[in-house]
Design a protein around this motif. Structure first.
Motif, short mmCIF file in Angstrom:
data_model
loop_
_atom_site.label_atom_id
_atom_site.label_comp_id
_atom_site.label_asym_id
_atom_site.label_seq_id
_atom_site.Cartn_x
_atom_site.Cartn_y
_atom_site.Cartn_z
N ILE A 24 0.82 -1.10 0.28
CA ILE A 24 0.19 0.11 0.15
C ILE A 24 0.95 1.18 -0.04
O ILE A 24 0.48 2.25 -0.39
CB ILE A 24 -0.92 -0.04 1.12
N GLY A 25 1.97 1.26 0.62
CA GLY A 25 2.91 2.46 0.72
C GLY A 25 3.31 2.67 -0.56
O GLY A 25 3.82 3.92 -0.93
N LEU A 27 2.30 1.84 -3.50
CA LEU A 27 1.20 2.33 -4.43
C LEU A 27 0.78 3.88 -3.96
O LEU A 27 0.44 4.55 -4.94
CB LEU A 27 -0.09 1.34 -4.29
N LEU A 28 0.90 4.26 -2.79
CA LEU A 28 0.14 5.41 -2.41
C LEU A 28 1.42 6.57 -2.59
O LEU A 28 1.07 7.69 -2.58
CB LEU A 28 -0.46 5.37 -1.21
N LEU A 29 2.32 6.21 -2.11
CA LEU A 29 3.61 6.92 -1.61
C LEU A 29 4.66 7.34 -3.11
O LEU A 29 5.13 8.55 -3.28
CB LEU A 29 4.33 6.96 -0.66
N LYS A 31 4.45 7.55 -6.30
CA LYS A 31 3.95 8.67 -7.39
C LYS A 31 3.99 9.81 -6.99
O LYS A 31 4.64 10.76 -7.72
CB LYS A 31 2.56 8.16 -8.03
N ALA A 47 9.47 5.58 -0.16
CA ALA A 47 8.20 5.00 0.04
C ALA A 47 8.11 3.62 0.65
O ALA A 47 7.43 3.40 1.68
CB ALA A 47 7.44 4.91 -1.26
N SER A 51 6.83 3.20 4.55
CA SER A 51 5.64 2.10 4.74
C SER A 51 6.33 0.96 5.72
O SER A 51 5.30 0.34 6.23
CB SER A 51 5.08 1.78 3.47
#
Length: 96
Positions: A24-25, A27-29, A31, A47, A51
């Protein structure tokens, strides 16, 4: 029961939580970090480090042995930070 910095064993649930938090980290951080002008390697490094630190801290503090001693909590957070960023650095820059 005596509290130690490193728990005696790590369970399946802890491994699952760590994998999910890192996924998740990333994927979210990654970009948004690349959008700030960081190179891809540096954004993946940060990232993953952030995470993994969050996930490993959750595991060490809540799942694998809740602790009440403040010094043990601090040592576990520092351990999570050092291990996470060291492994993230190795994966992002050394193991190409």
């Amino acid at each position: 029961m005596t509290e130690t910095v490193v728990p005696k064993r790590i369970g399946f649930r802890s491994v699952f939580v760590l994998l999910i938090s890192v996924s998740i980290g990333l994927l979210l951080l990654s970009k948004p970090l690349m959008n700030t002008g960081l190179a891809k390697e540096w954004s993946v490094f940060l990232a993953t480090g952030i995470s993994a630190t969050a996930g490993l801290s959750l595991i060490l503090l809540k799942i694998e042995g809740p602790v009440e001693n403040a010094s043990i909590k601090k040592k576990r957070i520092v351990l999570a930070l050092v291990v996470s960023f060291t492994i993230s650095f190795i994966l992002a820059f050394v193991a190409k």
